[in-house]
Design an enzyme around this catalytic site. Structure first.
Site, PDB file in Angstrom:
ATOM      1  CG  ASN A  15      -2.182  -0.837   0.974  1.00 21.38           C
ATOM      2  OD1 ASN A  15      -3.034  -0.466   0.168  1.00 21.38           O
ATOM      3  ND2 ASN A  15      -2.279  -1.966   1.656  1.00 21.38           N
ATOM      4  CG  MET A  19       0.629  -5.657  11.067  1.00 17.54           C
ATOM      5  SD  MET A  19      -1.088  -5.353  10.610  1.00 17.54           S
ATOM      6  CE  MET A  19      -1.851  -6.804  11.316  1.00 17.54           C
ATOM      7  CG  HIS A  75      -9.978  -2.750   8.966  1.00 18.19           C
ATOM      8  ND1 HIS A  75      -9.132  -3.348   9.884  1.00 18.19           N
ATOM      9  CD2 HIS A  75     -11.105  -3.508   8.953  1.00 18.19           C
ATOM     10  CE1 HIS A  75      -9.737  -4.411  10.401  1.00 18.19           C
ATOM     11  NE2 HIS A  75     -10.930  -4.526   9.850  1.00 18.19           N
ATOM     12  CB  THR A 123     -11.326   7.802  16.553  1.00 18.98           C
ATOM     13  OG1 THR A 123     -11.947   6.521  16.407  1.00 18.98           O
ATOM     14  CG2 THR A 123     -11.810   8.729  15.445  1.00 18.98           C
ATOM     15  CD  GLU A 177     -15.540   2.576  19.455  1.00 16.82           C
ATOM     16  OE1 GLU A 177     -16.269   1.585  19.444  1.00 16.82           O
ATOM     17  OE2 GLU A 177     -15.951   3.743  19.345  1.00 16.82           O
ATOM     18  CG  LEU A 178      -8.969  -1.770  16.692  1.00 19.17           C
ATOM     19  CD1 LEU A 178      -7.568  -1.244  16.454  1.00 19.17           C
ATOM     20  CD2 LEU A 178      -8.916  -3.196  17.226  1.00 19.17           C
TER      21      LEU A 178
HETATM   22  C1  GRF Z   1      -3.261  -4.783   4.060  1.00 19.54           C
HETATM   23  O1  GRF Z   1      -4.176  -5.784   3.716  1.00 19.54           O
HETATM   24  C2  GRF Z   1      -3.859  -3.869   5.060  1.00 19.54           C
HETATM   25  O2  GRF Z   1      -5.214  -3.617   4.847  1.00 19.54           O
HETATM   26  C3  GRF Z   1      -3.671  -4.667   6.313  1.00 19.54           C
HETATM   27  O3  GRF Z   1      -2.371  -5.194   6.186  1.00 19.54           O
HETATM   28  C4  GRF Z   1      -2.084  -5.370   4.811  1.00 19.54           C
HETATM   29  C5  GRF Z   1      -0.799  -4.640   4.532  1.00 19.54           C
HETATM   30  O4  GRF Z   1      -0.272  -4.947   3.290  1.00 19.54           O
HETATM   31  N1  GRF Z   1      -3.930  -3.932   7.496  1.00 19.54           N
HETATM   32  P1  GRF Z   1       0.944  -4.104   2.717  1.00 19.54           P
HETATM   33  O5  GRF Z   1       2.041  -4.101   3.775  1.00 19.54           O
HETATM   34  O6  GRF Z   1       0.477  -2.732   2.390  1.00 19.54           O
HETATM   35  O7  GRF Z   1       1.390  -4.871   1.508  1.00 19.54           O
END
Ligand code: GRF
Length: 194
Positions: free
Chosen positions: A15, A95, A114, A146, A148-149
């Protein structure tokens, strides 16, 4: 707003790469004065760091296991981020659960992606849970962060079908292709608003 973007990752960073590439092809620097100022990971081995560095972007790794508490780690992370004077802090597969102090500090300039159609399936294992529930559709959501998760204003969403025989992996791969479209699109919309 200040248009420096800081992206936080933990893994492959696909991403993040989609955002960096869109910034380039859509000329965010010229159009909005916006640039990806830094990519920061809580894992030194994150593949995305190598890619970002090769693009000439400032990178940093802060190992969360080296800190005594979540608060200590977040404080170090905040100073690593703030060095780049960000107008936008983008969580892209980062994460870690963030402390309320961190979220408050970046209120109004913190966004996340998400891999579910929020408000359904907050938390982890979203794809398996969508399959187990017999969902016909799944997707991804870009939202403001925010305290809240996985809540906070929805900025963009994309829907994909759940196919017969899908596994969490095949569904995740289909969702991810859409994430790469909606995350840069949502950020561009924020930049446009100024
Ligand atoms: C994505 O699916 C994102 O939505 C999730 O973790 C993944 C991350 O993928 N929270 P990348 O590191 O962007 O390849």
């Amino acid at each position: 707003m200040n248009k420096n973007i800081v992206i936080l990752i933990s893994g492959s960073g696909s991403n993040m790469a989609a955002i960096v590439e869109t910034a380039r092809t859509q000329r965010w620097q010229t159009r909005f004065g916006a640039r990806v100022a830094a990519v920061i990971s809580n894992k030194a081995a994150a593949q995305g760091l190598v890619w970002a560095k090769a693009q000439g972007i400032a990178t940093a790794a802060l190992d969360h296991t080296a800190y005594a508490s979540r608060e200590d780690f977040d404080a170090a992370l905040m100073s690593g981020i703030d060095r780049h004077e960000p107008g936008l802090v983008v969580l892209a597969g980062f994460m870690r659960i963030l402390t309320p102090g961190f979220v408050r500090h970046y209120e109004g300039r913190l966004v996340n992606i998400h891999p579910s159609l929020l408000p359904a399936f907050t938390g982890l294992k979203t794809h398996q849970r969508a399959i187990d529930m017999g969902c016909r559709f799944a997707g991804a959501t870009v939202h403001r962060v925010t305290s809240e998760l996985d809540h906070g204003e929805i900025l963009d969403q994309a829907v994909v079908p759940v196919m017969p025989g899908d596994t969490a992996e095949t569904l995740a791969a289909r969702v991810l292709t859409q994430e790469h479209l909606i995350y840069p699109r949502a950020i561009e919309a924020l930049l446009q608003k100024g």
